[in-house]
Design a protein around this motif. Structure first.
Motif, PDB file in Angstrom:
ATOM      1  N   UNK A  31      14.132   5.991  84.817  1.00  0.00           N
ATOM      2  CA  UNK A  31      15.208   6.278  85.761  1.00  0.00           C
ATOM      3  C   UNK A  31      15.276   5.213  86.842  1.00  0.00           C
ATOM      4  N   UNK A  33      17.691   4.244  90.445  1.00  0.00           N
ATOM      5  CA  UNK A  33      18.527   4.885  91.450  1.00  0.00           C
ATOM      6  C   UNK A  33      19.145   3.824  92.353  1.00  0.00           C
ATOM      7  N   UNK A  35      20.823   3.375  96.193  1.00  0.00           N
ATOM      8  CA  UNK A  35      20.956   3.978  97.510  1.00  0.00           C
ATOM      9  C   UNK A  35      21.800   3.073  98.406  1.00  0.00           C
ATOM     10  N   UNK A  37      22.150   2.314 102.647  1.00  0.00           N
ATOM     11  CA  UNK A  37      21.501   2.540 103.939  1.00  0.00           C
ATOM     12  C   UNK A  37      22.240   1.769 105.022  1.00  0.00           C
ATOM     13  N   UNK A  41      19.736   3.774 109.847  1.00  0.00           N
ATOM     14  CA  UNK A  41      19.952   5.116 109.307  1.00  0.00           C
ATOM     15  C   UNK A  41      19.041   5.375 108.108  1.00  0.00           C
ATOM     16  N   UNK A  42      19.148   6.582 107.591  1.00  0.00           N
ATOM     17  CA  UNK A  42      18.363   6.953 106.419  1.00  0.00           C
ATOM     18  C   UNK A  42      19.033   6.449 105.142  1.00  0.00           C
ATOM     19  N   UNK A  43      18.411   6.759 104.024  1.00  0.00           N
ATOM     20  CA  UNK A  43      18.930   6.342 102.734  1.00  0.00           C
ATOM     21  C   UNK A  43      19.766   7.459 102.125  1.00  0.00           C
ATOM     22  N   UNK A  45      21.584   8.605  98.565  1.00  0.00           N
ATOM     23  CA  UNK A  45      21.622   8.346  97.127  1.00  0.00           C
ATOM     24  C   UNK A  45      23.062   8.230  96.658  1.00  0.00           C
ATOM     25  N   UNK A  58      26.433  11.089  93.082  1.00  0.00           N
ATOM     26  CA  UNK A  58      26.307  12.110  94.114  1.00  0.00           C
ATOM     27  C   UNK A  58      27.668  12.375  94.742  1.00  0.00           C
ATOM     28  N   UNK A  92      20.330  -0.560  98.043  1.00  0.00           N
ATOM     29  CA  UNK A  92      18.976  -0.661  97.511  1.00  0.00           C
ATOM     30  C   UNK A  92      18.900  -0.011  96.141  1.00  0.00           C
ATOM     31  N   UNK A 101       3.332   8.046  91.429  1.00  0.00           N
ATOM     32  CA  UNK A 101       3.279   6.723  92.055  1.00  0.00           C
ATOM     33  C   UNK A 101       4.392   6.492  93.052  1.00  0.00           C
ATOM     34  N   UNK A 102       5.254   7.428  93.247  1.00  0.00           N
ATOM     35  CA  UNK A 102       6.343   7.227  94.177  1.00  0.00           C
ATOM     36  C   UNK A 102       7.399   6.308  93.605  1.00  0.00           C
ATOM     37  N   UNK A 103       8.394   6.053  94.422  1.00  0.00           N
ATOM     38  CA  UNK A 103       9.504   5.217  94.005  1.00  0.00           C
ATOM     39  C   UNK A 103       9.297   3.801  94.536  1.00  0.00           C
ATOM     40  N   UNK A 105      11.143   0.218  95.497  1.00  0.00           N
ATOM     41  CA  UNK A 105      12.465  -0.233  95.903  1.00  0.00           C
ATOM     42  C   UNK A 105      12.605  -1.738  95.750  1.00  0.00           C
ATOM     43  N   UNK A 106      13.832  -2.159  95.427  1.00  0.00           N
ATOM     44  CA  UNK A 106      14.163  -3.566  95.533  1.00  0.00           C
ATOM     45  C   UNK A 106      14.240  -3.953  97.000  1.00  0.00           C
TER      46      UNK A 106
ATOM     47  N   UNK B  33       7.057  13.134  99.750  1.00  0.00           N
ATOM     48  CA  UNK B  33       6.581  11.759  99.741  1.00  0.00           C
ATOM     49  C   UNK B  33       6.844  11.150 101.116  1.00  0.00           C
ATOM     50  N   UNK B  35       7.300   7.329 103.113  1.00  0.00           N
ATOM     51  CA  UNK B  35       7.574   5.908 102.961  1.00  0.00           C
ATOM     52  C   UNK B  35       7.559   5.247 104.329  1.00  0.00           C
ATOM     53  N   UNK B  42      12.232  -3.108 103.004  1.00  0.00           N
ATOM     54  CA  UNK B  42      12.640  -1.977 102.190  1.00  0.00           C
ATOM     55  C   UNK B  42      11.562  -0.898 102.257  1.00  0.00           C
ATOM     56  N   UNK B  43      11.912   0.337 101.909  1.00  0.00           N
ATOM     57  CA  UNK B  43      10.910   1.407 101.958  1.00  0.00           C
ATOM     58  C   UNK B  43       9.768   1.135 100.989  1.00  0.00           C
ATOM     59  N   UNK B  45       6.343   3.040  99.378  1.00  0.00           N
ATOM     60  CA  UNK B  45       5.708   4.332  99.141  1.00  0.00           C
ATOM     61  C   UNK B  45       4.317   4.372  99.762  1.00  0.00           C
ATOM     62  N   UNK B  88       9.761   7.487 106.776  1.00  0.00           N
ATOM     63  CA  UNK B  88      10.639   8.468 106.149  1.00  0.00           C
ATOM     64  C   UNK B  88       9.815   9.439 105.310  1.00  0.00           C
ATOM     65  N   UNK B 102      15.948  11.872 101.215  1.00  0.00           N
ATOM     66  CA  UNK B 102      15.208  11.258 102.306  1.00  0.00           C
ATOM     67  C   UNK B 102      15.468  11.976 103.617  1.00  0.00           C
ATOM     68  N   UNK B 103      14.447  12.030 104.439  1.00  0.00           N
ATOM     69  CA  UNK B 103      14.587  12.526 105.788  1.00  0.00           C
ATOM     70  C   UNK B 103      15.315  11.524 106.661  1.00  0.00           C
ATOM     71  N   UNK B 104      15.577  11.941 107.886  1.00  0.00           N
ATOM     72  CA  UNK B 104      16.353  11.114 108.802  1.00  0.00           C
ATOM     73  C   UNK B 104      15.546   9.954 109.371  1.00  0.00           C
TER      74      UNK B 104
END
Lengths: 114, 112
Positions: A31, A33, A35, A37, A41-43, A45, A58, A92, A101-103, A105-106, B33, B35, B42-43, B45, B88, B102-104
């Motif tokens: 998968x 994804x 995003x 941003x 601000x936050x990300x 999707x 979304x 992103x 392992x978490x995500x 990101x580029x 999670x 980050x 970039x975020x 983990x 985050x 994601x949170x704020x």
């Protein structure tokens, strides 16, 4: 964890044009994804891209505006179509490499539409 | 839809002080999670918590997942300038194994 190469890192585009952002992962991932941003601000999707099927978007994002390709398990593109200044943002890509392992990101694409 | 709020939005501390950010979800999460995003970066983990009441430590960072699996916290002991960035939390709502919300975010500034 996976390493994702994203390009371009930044671009300034004229309104009405389109920009395609590419992400290459150094290993196969199921998968990916995309995003968005806004600075500070936050990300948010945009869509989930699975190989061999259409992307899942979304709420608030549509395929005609943000077409996505996922031709294989290591690559994906996002196109921002018919751009307007409101599309100025950081885009992103991300991949899930393993269950715990978490995500990854580029490095992001900073897009400015003028 | 699912909302994940973090407080504070911003905190400025002196190096050596402690820092805590709190994460609250409007829905029960299957996992949480964390980050870290450095300015201009970039975020990245940090950790994942899965079990109710789980506590994990990474050097000076302590992560907690609430008993109800709707909240979480990140505590940094004796902050350093290298801790600067936005933290985050992000969670999967139960039944949505892939969609990460994601949170704020909490932006941390550390000065000498």
């Amino acid at each position: 964890s996976a390493v994702i190469s994203q390009k371009p890192s930044r671009d300034i585009c004229q309104r009405g044009t389109s920009l395609t952002i590419q992400c290459q992962v150094d290993s196969q991932v199921t998968m990916m994804f995309w995003y968005r941003q806004q600075p500070g601000q936050s990300l948010t999707l945009i869509a989930t891209a699975n190989q061999g099927s259409e992307a899942t978007y979304e709420s608030g994002f549509v395929i005609d505006k943000f077409p996505i390709s996922r031709p294989n398990l290591t690559f994906s593109t996002l196109t921002v179509s018919n751009m307007s200044p409101e599309d100025s943002s950081i885009y992103l890509c991300s991949a899930l490499h393993g269950a715990n392992s978490g995500y990854t990101f580029g490095s992001g694409t900073r897009l400015t539409v003028v | 839809g699912q909302q994940v709020m973090q407080i504070p939005q911003y905190q400025h501390v002196q190096e050596g002080e402690d820092f805590t950010t709190y994460c609250n979800s409007s829905t029960t999460l299957s996992n949480i999670q964390w980050y870290k995003q450095r300015p201009g970066g970039h975020p990245v983990f940090l950790i994942q918590l899965v079990k109710s009441g789980e506590v994990k430590k990474q050097k000076r960072l302590t992560f907690q997942f609430g008993e109800a699996k709707k909240n979480s916290s990140l505590h940094i002991t004796a902050t350093q300038t290298t801790d600067v960035g936005t933290y985050f939390c992000a969670g999967h709502r139960r039944g949505t194994a892939s969609k990460l919300t994601f949170g704020t975010g909490t932006r941390l500034q550390v000065t000498l």
